[in-house]
Design a protein around this motif. Sequence first.
Motif, mmCIF file in Angstrom:
data_model
loop_
_atom_site.group_PDB
_atom_site.id
_atom_site.type_symbol
_atom_site.label_atom_id
_atom_site.label_comp_id
_atom_site.label_asym_id
_atom_site.label_seq_id
_atom_site.Cartn_x
_atom_site.Cartn_y
_atom_site.Cartn_z
ATOM 1 N N LYS A 244 0.838 -1.208 0.000
ATOM 2 C CA LYS A 244 0.000 0.000 0.000
ATOM 3 C C LYS A 244 0.868 1.252 0.000
ATOM 4 O O LYS A 244 0.630 2.185 -0.776
ATOM 5 N N LYS B 24 1.629 3.996 -3.052
ATOM 6 C CA LYS B 24 1.501 5.450 -2.892
ATOM 7 C C LYS B 24 2.728 6.156 -3.467
ATOM 8 O O LYS B 24 2.601 7.206 -4.104
ATOM 9 N N GLN C 257 2.382 6.220 -7.174
ATOM 10 C CA GLN C 257 1.432 7.252 -7.578
ATOM 11 C C GLN C 257 2.081 8.634 -7.517
ATOM 12 O O GLN C 257 1.917 9.451 -8.426
ATOM 13 N N PHE D 76 -3.617 1.219 -11.749
ATOM 14 C CA PHE D 76 -4.434 1.586 -10.593
ATOM 15 C C PHE D 76 -4.212 0.606 -9.445
ATOM 16 O O PHE D 76 -4.048 1.014 -8.287
ATOM 17 N N ASN D 77 -4.205 -0.680 -9.753
ATOM 18 C CA ASN D 77 -4.018 -1.700 -8.706
ATOM 19 C C ASN D 77 -2.632 -1.629 -8.087
ATOM 20 O O ASN D 77 -2.476 -1.852 -6.886
ATOM 21 N N GLU E 47 -0.865 1.172 -7.793
ATOM 22 C CA GLU E 47 -0.843 2.390 -6.988
ATOM 23 C C GLU E 47 -1.700 2.287 -5.732
ATOM 24 O O GLU E 47 -1.433 2.968 -4.745
ATOM 25 N N SER E 48 -2.713 1.448 -5.763
ATOM 26 C CA SER E 48 -3.565 1.288 -4.582
ATOM 27 C C SER E 48 -3.067 0.176 -3.661
ATOM 28 O O SER E 48 -3.605 -0.012 -2.572
ATOM 29 N N ARG F 114 -3.291 -2.977 -4.299
ATOM 30 C CA ARG F 114 -4.143 -4.163 -4.439
ATOM 31 C C ARG F 114 -3.398 -5.342 -5.039
ATOM 32 O O ARG F 114 -3.692 -6.482 -4.723
#
Length: 108
Positions: A12, A16, A19, A75-76, A78-79, A81
């Motif tokens: 996680k 970040k 990102q 997206f996954n 950066e999140s 996931r």
Amino acid sequence: MRAIQRKFIDWKKTGKILQLLREDNLELRRAVCGALRRDKGECSGNCSDCIIDIDNHISRKELSEVFGVSESVIFNWESGRTVVDYENLLFYAQLAKTDVNDIVIFMD
């Protein structure tokens, strides 16, 4: 002999960082801009002469094109996931002109 403490990646927090790099790292923006525009003849490789405004962050879509993955994969990552495989993590660091150790965050 001392026991070796195994480290685990905090995906996680690492996500970040990815990102933030996408949004704020000028070197990453230059690399992505060049990669997406060079084949079209829109990039000379000299960023100081560029007419494209690279002051804005790059999108997940643009980054996904360079990595050859879908936008949802970015997206996954950066999140947090899904984990980023080592080759893509190294490629990310290479594009951003940073060390992979500056991207990966370990759990306490």
